[in-house]
Design a protein around this motif. Structure first.
Motif, PDB file in Angstrom:
ATOM      1  N   ALA A   1      25.918 -34.692   9.609  1.00 13.09           N
ATOM      2  CA  ALA A   1      25.899 -34.659  11.074  1.00 13.09           C
ATOM      3  C   ALA A   1      25.572 -33.266  11.593  1.00 13.09           C
ATOM      4  O   ALA A   1      24.830 -33.114  12.573  1.00 13.09           O
ATOM      5  CB  ALA A   1      27.248 -35.119  11.619  1.00 13.09           C
ATOM      6  N   LEU A   2      26.111 -32.248  10.949  1.00 13.75           N
ATOM      7  CA  LEU A   2      25.803 -30.872  11.354  1.00 13.75           C
ATOM      8  C   LEU A   2      24.324 -30.570  11.177  1.00 13.75           C
ATOM      9  O   LEU A   2      23.696 -29.940  12.043  1.00 13.75           O
ATOM     10  CB  LEU A   2      26.633 -29.888  10.524  1.00 13.75           C
ATOM     11  N   ARG A   3      23.761 -31.008  10.073  1.00 14.69           N
ATOM     12  CA  ARG A   3      22.334 -30.764   9.827  1.00 14.69           C
ATOM     13  C   ARG A   3      21.469 -31.470  10.861  1.00 14.69           C
ATOM     14  O   ARG A   3      20.457 -30.922  11.319  1.00 14.69           O
ATOM     15  CB  ARG A   3      21.959 -31.205   8.408  1.00 14.69           C
ATOM     16  N   ARG A   4      21.859 -32.676  11.229  1.00 16.66           N
ATOM     17  CA  ARG A   4      21.096 -33.408  12.263  1.00 16.66           C
ATOM     18  C   ARG A   4      21.219 -32.738  13.622  1.00 16.66           C
ATOM     19  O   ARG A   4      20.234 -32.616  14.362  1.00 16.66           O
ATOM     20  CB  ARG A   4      21.589 -34.859  12.356  1.00 16.66           C
ATOM     21  N   ALA A   5      22.434 -32.302  13.970  1.00 16.30           N
ATOM     22  CA  ALA A   5      22.670 -31.760  15.308  1.00 16.30           C
ATOM     23  C   ALA A   5      22.107 -30.362  15.492  1.00 16.30           C
ATOM     24  O   ALA A   5      21.675 -29.995  16.587  1.00 16.30           O
ATOM     25  CB  ALA A   5      24.170 -31.755  15.601  1.00 16.30           C
ATOM     26  N   HIS A   6      22.099 -29.572  14.413  1.00 22.80           N
ATOM     27  CA  HIS A   6      21.711 -28.164  14.539  1.00 22.80           C
ATOM     28  C   HIS A   6      20.774 -27.733  13.405  1.00 22.80           C
ATOM     29  O   HIS A   6      21.093 -26.844  12.612  1.00 22.80           O
ATOM     30  CB  HIS A   6      22.965 -27.282  14.542  1.00 22.80           C
ATOM     31  N   PRO A   7      19.580 -28.318  13.336  1.00 18.70           N
ATOM     32  CA  PRO A   7      18.650 -27.956  12.260  1.00 18.70           C
ATOM     33  C   PRO A   7      18.203 -26.501  12.324  1.00 18.70           C
ATOM     34  O   PRO A   7      17.790 -25.922  11.315  1.00 18.70           O
ATOM     35  CB  PRO A   7      17.469 -28.911  12.485  1.00 18.70           C
ATOM     36  N   GLU A   8      18.298 -25.880  13.522  1.00 18.40           N
ATOM     37  CA  GLU A   8      17.849 -24.500  13.678  1.00 18.40           C
ATOM     38  C   GLU A   8      18.696 -23.509  12.894  1.00 18.40           C
ATOM     39  O   GLU A   8      18.280 -22.358  12.694  1.00 18.40           O
ATOM     40  CB  GLU A   8      17.824 -24.116  15.162  1.00 18.40           C
ATOM     41  N   VAL A   9      19.857 -23.938  12.436  1.00 13.90           N
ATOM     42  CA  VAL A   9      20.696 -23.050  11.620  1.00 13.90           C
ATOM     43  C   VAL A   9      20.019 -22.746  10.274  1.00 13.90           C
ATOM     44  O   VAL A   9      20.221 -21.673   9.702  1.00 13.90           O
ATOM     45  CB  VAL A   9      22.097 -23.678  11.399  1.00 13.90           C
ATOM     46  N   GLY A  10      19.194 -23.678   9.788  1.00 15.26           N
ATOM     47  CA  GLY A  10      18.536 -23.461   8.503  1.00 15.26           C
ATOM     48  C   GLY A  10      19.500 -23.583   7.337  1.00 15.26           C
ATOM     49  O   GLY A  10      19.509 -22.754   6.412  1.00 15.26           O
ATOM     50  N   TRP A  11      20.322 -24.603   7.366  1.00 14.56           N
ATOM     51  CA  TRP A  11      21.398 -24.793   6.383  1.00 14.56           C
ATOM     52  C   TRP A  11      20.909 -24.669   4.940  1.00 14.56           C
ATOM     53  O   TRP A  11      19.843 -25.157   4.589  1.00 14.56           O
ATOM     54  CB  TRP A  11      22.026 -26.176   6.575  1.00 14.56           C
ATOM     55  N   HIS A  12      21.732 -24.040   4.110  1.00 15.58           N
ATOM     56  CA  HIS A  12      21.401 -23.840   2.697  1.00 15.58           C
ATOM     57  C   HIS A  12      22.291 -24.718   1.808  1.00 15.58           C
ATOM     58  O   HIS A  12      23.511 -24.741   1.990  1.00 15.58           O
ATOM     59  CB  HIS A  12      21.610 -22.385   2.290  1.00 15.58           C
ATOM     60  N   THR A  13      21.685 -25.411   0.862  1.00 14.16           N
ATOM     61  CA  THR A  13      22.472 -26.106  -0.144  1.00 14.16           C
ATOM     62  C   THR A  13      23.050 -25.081  -1.124  1.00 14.16           C
ATOM     63  O   THR A  13      22.631 -23.915  -1.150  1.00 14.16           O
ATOM     64  CB  THR A  13      21.616 -27.101  -0.935  1.00 14.16           C
ATOM     65  N   PHE A  14      23.998 -25.536  -1.938  1.00 17.20           N
ATOM     66  CA  PHE A  14      24.535 -24.642  -2.953  1.00 17.20           C
ATOM     67  C   PHE A  14      23.442 -24.234  -3.930  1.00 17.20           C
ATOM     68  O   PHE A  14      23.395 -23.086  -4.390  1.00 17.20           O
ATOM     69  CB  PHE A  14      25.696 -25.308  -3.695  1.00 17.20           C
ATOM     70  N   ALA A  15      22.525 -25.151  -4.225  1.00 17.19           N
ATOM     71  CA  ALA A  15      21.413 -24.812  -5.115  1.00 17.19           C
ATOM     72  C   ALA A  15      20.521 -23.740  -4.499  1.00 17.19           C
ATOM     73  O   ALA A  15      20.049 -22.826  -5.200  1.00 17.19           O
ATOM     74  CB  ALA A  15      20.600 -26.063  -5.442  1.00 17.19           C
ATOM     75  N   ASP A  16      20.269 -23.829  -3.189  1.00 16.72           N
ATOM     76  CA  ASP A  16      19.496 -22.786  -2.496  1.00 16.72           C
ATOM     77  C   ASP A  16      20.175 -21.435  -2.658  1.00 16.72           C
ATOM     78  O   ASP A  16      19.533 -20.431  -2.996  1.00 16.72           O
ATOM     79  CB  ASP A  16      19.399 -23.084  -0.988  1.00 16.72           C
ATOM     80  N   TRP A  17      21.478 -21.417  -2.369  1.00 14.53           N
ATOM     81  CA  TRP A  17      22.230 -20.164  -2.433  1.00 14.53           C
ATOM     82  C   TRP A  17      22.240 -19.620  -3.852  1.00 14.53           C
ATOM     83  O   TRP A  17      21.969 -18.423  -4.081  1.00 14.53           O
ATOM     84  CB  TRP A  17      23.664 -20.373  -1.945  1.00 14.53           C
TER      85      TRP A  17
END
Length: 293
Positions: free
Chosen positions: A260-276
């Motif tokens: 839900a957070l990813r849908r509501a606020h895609p501009e944050v540029g969320w990182h998966t644990f694999a990304d990190w």
């Protein structure tokens, strides 16, 4: 363009928030007890106005907050104790109220408002309650477990022995977030007060089991990693606070709606644990001398 004061500017959350605000073109007043520290100088090079401020020194806070529009507030009991954290948090929020700031974003912890019995969550809950009494427009950003902690401490020591040593069962999920995403979300709340004022938001970027974390670390670090469940008694011998936290993680858990957070606020540029994990310099981290016990 806003002028935003950021406490803990040389720390993980404050630093990430300051960088996100600077990248968005806002004026940042970076508050720190050590304005000549390397992290403070790095923020200055990025354009921040670095000011000395100490949460135990109210006049320094008043001087640092004067002329700012809003505040990113972060507190910690580590290095002191929860009672000190509460006292410092109250002092900071009272200064913000007396200076009539237009908005305060306080970073707490996911589930801190749920009577967890975790000392450093309960202290943040007390600061949240005080924030609501100040009359200042507020937002509470409440992060889940920090991905950044997996590049230090127990995790790093265990990886040197091909082990992910973690005080949770292999199949128990945990919601996670890197400091970069905390900073991006806090910056969003600070720059869109009409949308976020009066809200408390638990935030996370990913959710993995302990076994899943070990699998990601295997790929990212380039070495075989097996999960080993650390007994809570072993953690308790080091810290009752952390043992309470891991006990909560392993039973109730941190249920944050990542999708839900990813849908509501895609501009944050969320990182998966694999990304990190892929972005970390594991050879350098693993080559560093282990900490002394």
């Amino acid at each position: 363009m806003l002028t935003i004061a950021v406490t803990g500017a040389t720390g993980a959350q404050g630093g990430a928030t300051a960088r996100a605000l600077l990248a968005a073109g806002h004026h940042v007043r970076a508050l720190t007890r050590a304005p000549t520290a390397p992290a403070a100088r790095a923020l200055h090079r990025l354009g921040a106005d670095v000011r000395r401020a100490d949460l135990d020194d109210r006049p320094s806070l008043d001087a640092a907050l004067a002329g700012t529009d809003s505040l990113f507030a972060v507190t910690t009991p580590f290095g002191t104790d929860p009672a000190t954290e509460v006292r410092q948090g109250r002092t900071l929020l009272d200064a913000a109220a007396d200076d009539r700031l237009g908005h305060v974003v306080f970073t707490s912890a996911a589930h801190a408002d749920r009577r967890t019995g975790i000392p450093h969550y309960d202290s943040k809950a007390e600061i949240e309650r005080h924030l609501r009494t100040t009359g200042v427009p507020w937002t509470v950003v409440a992060p889940a477990a920090f991905m950044d902690n997996f590049a230090s401490g127990w995790t790093l020591e265990g990886l040197r022995e091909n082990t992910f040593a973690w005080p949770m069962p292999a199949d128990r999920p945990l919601t996670l977030i890197p400091a970069e995403d905390i900073g991006a979300f806090a910056a969003l709340a600070l720059t869109r007060p009409a949308e976020f004022t009066g809200r408390r938001v638990d935030i996370a970027s990913d959710e993995l089991t302990a076994a899943g974390i070990a699998a990601v670390l295997t790929t990212a670090a380039g070495l075989p990693v097996a999960h080993r469940e650390v007994p809570l008694a072993e953690v308790r011998a080091h810290s009752h606070d952390l043992a309470a936290m891991f006990g909560y993680f392993g039973t109730t858990g941190l249920d944050v709606d990542v999708a839900a957070l990813r849908r509501a606020h895609p501009e944050v540029g969320w990182h998966t644990f694999a990304d990190w994990a892929a972005a970390q310099d594991w050879p350098a981290l693993l080559a560093a001398p282990p900490r002394r016990r």
